[in-house]
Design an enzyme around this catalytic site. Sequence first.
Site, PDB file in Angstrom:
ATOM      1  N   HIS A  19     -19.257  -5.247  15.452  1.00  0.00           N
ATOM      2  CA  HIS A  19     -19.205  -5.543  16.883  1.00  0.00           C
ATOM      3  C   HIS A  19     -19.501  -4.286  17.695  1.00  0.00           C
ATOM      4  O   HIS A  19     -19.024  -3.194  17.370  1.00  0.00           O
ATOM      5  CB  HIS A  19     -17.839  -6.111  17.247  1.00  0.00           C
ATOM      6  CG  HIS A  19     -17.529  -7.385  16.531  1.00  0.00           C
ATOM      7  ND1 HIS A  19     -16.723  -7.433  15.415  1.00  0.00           N
ATOM      8  CD2 HIS A  19     -17.934  -8.665  16.767  1.00  0.00           C
ATOM      9  CE1 HIS A  19     -16.630  -8.686  14.994  1.00  0.00           C
ATOM     10  NE2 HIS A  19     -17.360  -9.457  15.794  1.00  0.00           N
ATOM     11  N   ASP A  74     -15.661  -1.544  13.828  1.00  0.00           N
ATOM     12  CA  ASP A  74     -15.733  -2.204  12.523  1.00  0.00           C
ATOM     13  C   ASP A  74     -17.133  -2.231  11.934  1.00  0.00           C
ATOM     14  O   ASP A  74     -17.346  -2.809  10.864  1.00  0.00           O
ATOM     15  CB  ASP A  74     -15.193  -3.633  12.619  1.00  0.00           C
ATOM     16  CG  ASP A  74     -15.924  -4.461  13.665  1.00  0.00           C
ATOM     17  OD1 ASP A  74     -16.945  -3.972  14.208  1.00  0.00           O
ATOM     18  OD2 ASP A  74     -15.477  -5.592  13.950  1.00  0.00           O
ATOM     19  N   SER A 132     -19.068 -14.518  16.969  1.00  0.00           N
ATOM     20  CA  SER A 132     -18.193 -13.540  17.621  1.00  0.00           C
ATOM     21  C   SER A 132     -18.963 -12.556  18.491  1.00  0.00           C
ATOM     22  O   SER A 132     -18.432 -12.062  19.489  1.00  0.00           O
ATOM     23  CB  SER A 132     -17.389 -12.786  16.555  1.00  0.00           C
ATOM     24  OG  SER A 132     -18.250 -12.126  15.645  1.00  0.00           O
TER      25      SER A 132
END
Length: 945
Positions: free
Chosen positions: A421, A418, A242
């Site tokens: 990221h 979070d 991600s």
Amino acid sequence: MSLPPPPDGARDLVTPQGSMGPVTPAPWASGAPSPEQPLLRQEAKGEEEEGEETGVQGAGATGTGEQRRRGWGEAAETAAVEEGQVEARDAAAAAAAAGTGAPAGGAGGGRGAWRRLLAWLRRRQPQCCPCAAPLPRSAAHCCHGGTKMAALAYNLGKREINHYFSVRSAKLLALVAVLLLAACHLASRRYRGNDSCEYLLSSGRFLGEKVWQPHSCMMHKYKISEAKNCLVDKHIAFIGDSRIRQLFYSFVKIINPQFKEEGNKHENIPFEDKIASVKVDFLWHPEVNGSMKQCIKVWTEDSVAKPHVIVAGAATWSIKIHNGSNEALSQYKTNITSIAPLLEKLAKTSDVYWVLQDPVYEDLLSENRKMITNEKIDAYNEAAVSILNSSTRNSKSNVKMFSVSKLIAQETIMESLDGLHLPESSRETSAMILMNVYCNKILKPVDGSCCQPRPPLTLMQKLAACFFTLSIVGYLIFYIIHRNAHRKNKPCTDLESGEEKKNIINTPVSPLEILLQSFCKLGLIMAYFYMCDRANLFMKENKFYTHSTFFIPIIYILVLGVFYNENTKETKVLNREQTDEWKGWMQLVILIYHISGASTFLPVYMHVRVLVAAYLFQTGYGHFSYFWIKGDFGIHRVCQVLFRLNFLVVVLCIVMDQPYQFYYFVPLVTVWFMVIYVTLALWPQIIQKKANGNCFWHFGLLLKLAFLLLCICFLAYSQGAFEKIFSLWPLSKCFELKGNVYEWWFRWRLDRYIVFHGMLFAFIYLALQKRQVLSEGKGEPLFSNKISNFLLFISVVSFLTYSIWASSCKNKAECNELHPSVSVVQILAFILIRNIPGCARSVYSTFFAWFGKISLELFICQYHIWLAADTRGILVLIPGNPMLNIIVSTFIFVCVAHEISQITNDLTQIIIPKDNSSLLKRLACIAAFFCGLLILSSIQDKSRH
């Protein structure tokens, strides 16, 4: 012992040459040349008058450098010192005799000594030291011994400072500093490597909240069109988890800002711009495992098209799925070891980057991510670096580590939503770094020095290097021969005293020696220019504007300028000292404006535009005054001004491989000088002497000025006609920039009326002066008290009104449209505020005036040896210490500018002689030189295309 009186028209040559500071010896300390100086111009008075109203920056002192060092001023100061020493010895002897009571010619010797001391004191004239700076009126006429001693102490202290820290010693110190810094940077390059891409990928710091500064080089901010142009027909692949997906999105948004982050996040995401033929893919492989290996292995096959750029990286999923176990780390090492040979094989034909894992903000991590700790991330990064760097045994790995994102994350991860990221601004920075790594070597942006190789030498640069090398060799040969000739003049022994005496022979300085010496010094200076801005030896950094970086230096130089002040030699409006002061502080403000990147702050930008307009105003005022008063329209005057203005720029165009229009201010001043000359020189030639006999000639001159204004308006609103004129060959070679003359039209149009305003102001001022309307005596207001107070009030209000308007502008386009019409308001307001009060008109800042005498050289030299990347960045001589770096680079920069000013003055006297026949021959040689430049330029252009 008394000093000879100063000759008429004697000019202060000591300040620019003798001291770095603004402490100026009295005017009589440098005057008429000695008979042993045949090359020093005997027409000092005439040249001083000629220079009074030139409006040319940088034409500081007259006479050659060698002649100034052998000048009459040093002898005068020596004589003054000797006189003071003799008188001091006499007084000391008398005082000693009085104090000790030693006999002096008979009985009562002690009282006799005291009488002689008192008689000596009575015989002394009550005068202050003539070499001292002007004192207040009350002190100047005071006969008190304390005042005289203070003046003497000030004078001796000043001599000591000038003796140990003169301009000559400052330049030697600057030379030593350059050699040491060059040696240090060269050694650092050899030890740490010369690849700026490594610095871009691994190191840097934040200048502000979102401005990333790589170590030692500049990063370009790519626009959409530039990115598409670079990536045309290219395929870029991002492989990973991600975090890599985030980097993919930020990279694509450089090409297409409307691209949205939508769809299933855990699958492949394609992007293609069919118009630009750009393809960017994201391949979802969150772990380094067999799936990632198979994807990479396919690309290693010869039959498959390979991506041009591969960006890979993964680790956090392995930590999360296996709960941070040591077995997972061991398996990660095994898997990446199997992938490393494949990546190395791909790296031979493609650019392969392995992205190291960014740190996390553990406090914000959710419960199912708590096992992802920075300790685990560091262990995975160490494994990846160790294995990928050792994948090739005998050479350096071709797989590049993208570790700079770790540094970026350390500063910004606290802003994460979070804890895992990165915020969008950090991702954009990493994507822009990737774009710079790949595209800088393709597009070669001026302000993107990272990953750019040194540009190859052009034909003209090679020829210039040969010329300067021959000049240096020729001067060394000349110097050795000259020195051997002096050795023959050995000292002879005086038989009576037994002391050695030398036969003093004052050898005249030959033009050839001055010519070779000037080109020798210029060659060394140009080598420094090339090292700073072309050879990639010294580092460069991007500009970053803050209010403190601009306004604090402004306050500092203002304090220095106010502290160092003296009385003017004359009290006329815009006298020579005042115009030098004006040019000096304006130039310093412009330098601070450029190095601080203040052009992004609109109010500062608008006020600096007024300063540039004020330079042009002085050009119109100065040249008009000279031609109006002197009536000298001879070719010598024109050639002299053009040479002084353009010599340095022409040399830099050759050495730095830049077009003439790049140094926009010099073409601007040159064209306006020619416009002023043609306007006044064309029939009928109207000068002050002719107009005084008949007022009709004043009307004729006004008609000339009106016609000039009409032509200016026509060209300003007829862009097509303007471009047709300056697109004609060979004018196009001088005024084109990036293939068109639009930049030249924009620059000319921006200050189109101000030179006319300067000419009109000069005409009105000289007319009022001729009719004795103005009171220009020392300390007197320019007009009567009522009129002076009224004009002062109007001037202050106008000055502040313009500043308020400039601060309220919404955009540059709107401001620039009104600027040509309103800039004269603040300029005239400043002139009136500076000149109406007699006390203000009678004083000037020697600090600012010193810089004003070399303002042209300062303006031009800043492009390459103070700023960097052709003014886009900042030169870094001392990395890691911005304050020390700016001090050292500024010191060297000012010394170089001063030396170039002297070289230009020396060469002007040799290359532009007063004899018309000799001058025509030189002009023919200069014309042939420029024809050669045009031919070489055409050859270079063809070879580039």
